[in-house]
Design an enzyme around this catalytic site. Structure first.
Site, short mmCIF file in Angstrom:
data_model
loop_
_atom_site.label_atom_id
_atom_site.label_comp_id
_atom_site.label_asym_id
_atom_site.label_seq_id
_atom_site.Cartn_x
_atom_site.Cartn_y
_atom_site.Cartn_z
N ASN A 1 -5.38 0.90 -8.05
CA ASN A 1 -5.96 -0.32 -7.49
C ASN A 1 -6.17 -1.39 -8.57
O ASN A 1 -6.79 -2.41 -8.32
CB ASN A 1 -7.30 -0.02 -6.82
N HIS B 1 -13.25 1.50 6.25
CA HIS B 1 -13.38 2.52 5.20
C HIS B 1 -14.50 3.54 5.50
O HIS B 1 -15.50 3.22 6.17
CB HIS B 1 -13.71 1.80 3.89
N GLU C 1 -13.05 -4.85 7.25
CA GLU C 1 -12.44 -5.08 5.93
C GLU C 1 -11.63 -6.36 6.07
O GLU C 1 -11.21 -6.71 7.19
CB GLU C 1 -11.52 -3.91 5.55
N SER D 1 -7.52 -1.11 3.46
CA SER D 1 -7.16 -0.37 2.25
C SER D 1 -5.94 0.53 2.42
O SER D 1 -5.23 0.78 1.46
CB SER D 1 -8.35 0.47 1.78
N ASP E 1 -15.81 -6.58 4.16
CA ASP E 1 -15.54 -5.79 2.96
C ASP E 1 -14.27 -6.34 2.31
O ASP E 1 -13.17 -6.19 2.83
CB ASP E 1 -15.38 -4.32 3.37
N HIS F 1 -10.37 -4.96 -1.35
CA HIS F 1 -8.97 -5.08 -1.77
C HIS F 1 -8.47 -6.53 -1.74
O HIS F 1 -7.29 -6.77 -1.92
CB HIS F 1 -8.09 -4.18 -0.89
N LYS G 1 -11.57 -2.58 -8.53
CA LYS G 1 -10.16 -2.56 -8.14
C LYS G 1 -9.43 -3.67 -8.90
O LYS G 1 -9.18 -3.52 -10.08
CB LYS G 1 -10.06 -2.62 -6.62
#
Ligand SMILES: Cc1ncc(COP(=O)(O)O)c(C=O)c1O
Length: 394
Positions: A45, A130, A174, A178, A203, A206, A237
Site C-alpha cells: 500500500n 472494511h 469507503e 480497498s 474512510d 486508500h 498507506k
C-alpha cells in the site's frame, strides 16, 4: 479447545484458506525480498513510495531524540507538541476545522463508530466496507443495515424505510474500496445524508495522498469536504508512515477525546512516527508528480490487462482480478511468485465468498517495462490453466 482449534486449522487448509506469516524485507522502488529471492511487490500500500522518502526518514530520526517511546496515552503524558502539529496539519490538508490522530486505522474506525453511535441509533454501511468498520458497528450496539455495494437506490430504500425509527443516523462508506479499487458515489451519498438527516463518515484509507487537487482524497476531488462529517484516513498507506486520523468539526474531536475508548486507553504514537507523518503530508503537497505517475501507471496496467481480455475491476491504483475459487487463486499467487512477482491472493472473509482475487496494487515506482512484462506473465499464467477461463472474456 486445543483439539477444536487444530480441526479448524485443518479445515482452513483443506479449503485453501490457511494463512501463513512470511517474513519479508521491504526494498525501495516497489521491490521486496523473501528469503534469498527478490520480488516485484504488487501487494504494497506504499503507493507513492513515500516509506523510503529521505525527508520522512530524516523526520523520524530527528524526532526519536534521546527518548523513543511516548510512555503513556495522550490524556496522560503521551501528548507532545508534535501530536498537536500533526493534527493541525492534517486538519488543514483535509480542509476540516479539526483532526484527531489514532494509532491505526483499525483502531480509528472501531473507536469512532462505537463512540458516536449506540443503542437507539442506526448505521447504514456499504456491504463491502472494511472489517474495522464492521467491527466498530458491532461494538457500537446500534442497529445496522448493509446496503448493496455502491448501490444508491438500495441505500435510499433502506433510509426511506428505516431512518425515522431511530434517534441518530450515520452512513459509512469507503471512498476507494480497498479490495475492489472502485470509487464510492459520494455526491449522491451526500444528497441522501442531507435528505435523511444523517451523519456521513468516509474512510479515505486508500484515497489519501492520491486523489484530489492537493492529494487530500476523493472528498476533495468530488468537492464535498464540507458535507462529510467525519473523514477518516491513514498515514500508513500512500503516506508511507504509520497511524491514522479523523478530520471533523472541533466538537466531534473534543467529544472523541472524552469518550472514544480506543483513543483514551491506548499509548500515544511515538514522536518519531508523528514527525514522519508531518513530513509525509509535506511530501504529498510538494511532489504531486508521484500521484500523477501512480494513476497513469494504474490506468496503463488496467488498459493492458483489459486489452488482453481480462475482466479487471476498479478505477484506482488497486487493480483486482477476480478468479472466484480459493485454491485456484492461491495457486495463481504461487505461480506469480515463481516468476518473481509478489501478489498476495485475497480470499474470504476479506472478500465475499466466491470472489477470491489477485489484488494487484500498483505504485508510482513500477516502471512501464515492469508493468508490461507483468501483464504478459499474468495472462500467460491464467491462460495456461483451465480454471481461469471464467475470467477471460473470449
Ligand atoms: C479501508 C481501510 N480502512 C481501515 C484500514 C485499517 O488501517 P490500518 O492498517 O492503519 O489499521 C484499512 C487497512 O487495511 C483499510 O483498507
Amino acid at each position: 479447545m486445543e483439539q477444536r482449534i487444530r480441526t479448524r486449522l485443518a479445515g482452513r487448509e483443506r479449503d485453501g484458506l490457511l494463512r501463513k506469516l512470511i517474513p519479508v524485507d521491504q526494498e525501495k522502488h516497489g521491490r521486496m525480498r523473501a528469503g534469498d529471492k527478490e520480488f516485484i511487490n504488487f501487494s504494497s500500500n506504499d503507493y507513492l513510495g513515500l516509506s523510503s522518502h529521505p525527508d520522512i526518514i530524516k523526520a523520524a530520526r530527528k524526532a526519536a531524540g534521546p527518548v523513543f517511546g511516548s510512555s503513556a496515552s495522550r490524556l496522560m503524558t503521551g501528548s507532545t507538541g508534535l501530536h498537536d502539529a500533526l493534527e493541525q496539519k492534517t486538519a488543514g490538508f483535509k480542509g476540516k476545522p479539526a483532526a484527531l490522530v489514532f494509532n491505526s486505522g483499525y483502531q480509528a474506525n472501531v473507536g469512532v463508530i462505537s463512540a458516536l453511535c449506540g443503542r437507539g441509533d442506526v448505521i447504514f454501511s456499504d456491504r463491502l466496507n472494511h472489517a474495522s468498520i464492521v467491527d466498530g458497528i458491532l461494538l457500537s450496539g446500534a442497529k445496522s443495515f448493509r446496503y448493496r455495494h455502491n448501490d444508491i437506490a438500495h441505500l435510499e430504500e433502506l433510509l426511506s424505510g428505516e431512518r425515522r425509527k431511530y434517534r441518530n443516523s450515520m452512513i459509512i462508506t469507503e471512498t476507494i474500496f480497498s479490495m475492489d479499487g472502485d470509487i464510492a458515489p459520494v455526491r449522491e451519498i451526500v444528497s441522501l445524508k442531507k435528505r435523511f438527516d444523517s451523519l456521513l463518515m468516509a474512510d479515505e484509507a486508500h484515497a489519501t495522498g492520491i486523489f484530489g487537487e492537493t492529494g487530500a482524497g476523493i472528498l476533495e476531488q468530488a468537492g464535498i469536504t464540507d458535507d462529510c462529517d467525519i473523514a477518516m484516513g491513514t498515514f500508513s498507506k500512500a503516506l508511507g508512515s504509520f497511524g491514522a486520523y479523523i478530520a471533523s468539526s472541533g466538537a466531534i474531536k473534543e467529544y472523541l477525546v472524552n469518550t472514544c475508548r480506543a483513543f483514551i486507553y491506548s499509548t500515544a504514537l511515538p514522536a518519531s512516527v508523528i514527525n514522519a507523518s508531518i513530513a509525509a503530508i509535506d511530501a504529498v503537497k510538494k511532489e504531486p508528480f508521484r500521484r500523477t505517475a501512480l494513476l497513469a501507471n494504474a490506468a496503463h496496467l488496467r488498459g493492458r490487462l483489459r486489452e488482453k481480455g481480462l475482466d479487471v475491476k476498479g478505477e484506482s491504483q488497486i487493480v483486482p482480478v477476480i478468479l472466484g475459487k480459493n485454491p485456484e487463486t492461491a495457486r495463481a499467487g504461487e505461480k506469480l511468485r515463481e516468476k518473481g512477482y509478489w501478489v498476495t491472493p485475497v480470499r474470504p472473509p476479506t472478500v465475499p465468498k466466491g470472489t477470491a482475487r489477485l489484488r494487484i496494487s500498483v505504485t508510482c515506482d513500477h516502471t512501464r517495462d515492469v508493468l508490461e512484462k507483468f501483464a504478459d506473465d499474468l495472462c500467460d499464467i491464467l491462460e495456461d490453466r483451465a480454471w481461469d477461463t471464467r475470467n477471460l472474456r473470449s
